[in-house]
Design a protein around this motif. Structure first.
Motif, PDB file in Angstrom:
ATOM      1  N   PRO A  26       0.840  -1.202   0.000  1.00  0.00           N
ATOM      2  CA  PRO A  26       0.000   0.000   0.000  1.00  0.00           C
ATOM      3  C   PRO A  26       0.876   1.254   0.000  1.00  0.00           C
ATOM      4  CG  PRO A  26      -0.134  -1.156   2.104  1.00  0.00           C
ATOM      5  CD  PRO A  26       0.700  -1.996   1.191  1.00  0.00           C
ATOM      6  N   SER A  27       0.423   2.287  -0.657  1.00  0.00           N
ATOM      7  CA  SER A  27       1.178   3.532  -0.759  1.00  0.00           C
ATOM      8  C   SER A  27       1.120   4.293   0.560  1.00  0.00           C
ATOM      9  CB  SER A  27       0.604   4.407  -1.872  1.00  0.00           C
ATOM     10  OG  SER A  27       1.252   5.667  -1.882  1.00  0.00           O
ATOM     11  N   PRO A  28       2.265   4.819   1.026  1.00  0.00           N
ATOM     12  CA  PRO A  28       2.253   5.640   2.235  1.00  0.00           C
ATOM     13  C   PRO A  28       1.729   7.051   1.974  1.00  0.00           C
ATOM     14  CG  PRO A  28       4.478   5.487   1.396  1.00  0.00           C
ATOM     15  CD  PRO A  28       3.615   4.599   0.533  1.00  0.00           C
ATOM     16  N   PHE A  37       1.936  13.413  -6.399  1.00  0.00           N
ATOM     17  CA  PHE A  37       3.153  13.989  -6.979  1.00  0.00           C
ATOM     18  C   PHE A  37       4.359  13.660  -6.096  1.00  0.00           C
ATOM     19  CE2 PHE A  37       6.091  17.582  -7.855  1.00  0.00           C
ATOM     20  CZ  PHE A  37       6.332  17.287  -9.183  1.00  0.00           C
ATOM     21  N   LYS A  38       4.185  13.689  -4.772  1.00  0.00           N
ATOM     22  CA  LYS A  38       5.257  13.300  -3.845  1.00  0.00           C
ATOM     23  C   LYS A  38       5.635  11.832  -4.072  1.00  0.00           C
ATOM     24  CE  LYS A  38       4.087  16.299   0.054  1.00  0.00           C
ATOM     25  NZ  LYS A  38       3.610  16.271   1.447  1.00  0.00           N
ATOM     26  N   ALA A  39       4.638  10.990  -4.272  1.00  0.00           N
ATOM     27  CA  ALA A  39       4.897   9.567  -4.514  1.00  0.00           C
ATOM     28  C   ALA A  39       5.687   9.382  -5.806  1.00  0.00           C
ATOM     29  CB  ALA A  39       3.591   8.794  -4.586  1.00  0.00           C
ATOM     30  N   PHE A  40       5.311  10.135  -6.854  1.00  0.00           N
ATOM     31  CA  PHE A  40       6.028  10.059  -8.120  1.00  0.00           C
ATOM     32  C   PHE A  40       7.487  10.474  -7.942  1.00  0.00           C
ATOM     33  CE2 PHE A  40       7.676  12.511 -11.722  1.00  0.00           C
ATOM     34  CZ  PHE A  40       7.782  11.498 -12.654  1.00  0.00           C
ATOM     35  N   LEU A  41       7.716  11.594  -7.266  1.00  0.00           N
ATOM     36  CA  LEU A  41       9.083  12.083  -7.062  1.00  0.00           C
ATOM     37  C   LEU A  41       9.898  11.102  -6.235  1.00  0.00           C
ATOM     38  CD1 LEU A  41       8.568  15.898  -6.427  1.00  0.00           C
ATOM     39  CD2 LEU A  41       9.455  14.787  -8.481  1.00  0.00           C
ATOM     40  N   SER A  42       9.294  10.538  -5.221  1.00  0.00           N
ATOM     41  CA  SER A  42       9.979   9.560  -4.389  1.00  0.00           C
ATOM     42  C   SER A  42      10.408   8.346  -5.219  1.00  0.00           C
ATOM     43  CB  SER A  42       9.067   9.128  -3.257  1.00  0.00           C
ATOM     44  OG  SER A  42       9.652   8.097  -2.509  1.00  0.00           O
TER      45      SER A  42
END
Length: 82
Positions: A26-28, A37-42
């Motif tokens: 699962p995504s944090p 967008f934070k998830a993409f950058l991470s």
């Protein structure tokens, strides 16, 4: 597809056939555009740092499932899952 292996099942209390199951963690991050967008950058910078193969392994969990009773056990063994 991997073949079944014989492993000890904690629920059946005996060696049984087990099958491997891969599931996405699962995504944090939240569902908002900012969080996505934070998830993409991470993921992007994580992929650059460790390489795309290892970065993708950080996003999955490996389970083994007993073919007798259906008991599922998390087995993220090895350096690639740390």
């Amino acid at each position: 597809m991997k073949s079944m292996t014989i492993q000890f099942c904690d629920k059946c209390a005996r060696p049984t056939a087990h099958k491997e199951l891969i599931k996405q963690k699962p995504s944090p991050y939240g569902k908002s555009r900012k969080e996505q967008f934070k998830a993409f950058l991470s993921g992007f910078f994580g992929g650059i740092a460790v390489g795309p193969a290892l970065a993708s392994l950080e996003l999955i969990d490996r389970y083994v499932v007993c073919q007798e009773c259906g008991h599922k056990k998390l087995e993220n063994h090895g350096e690639e899952f740390k």
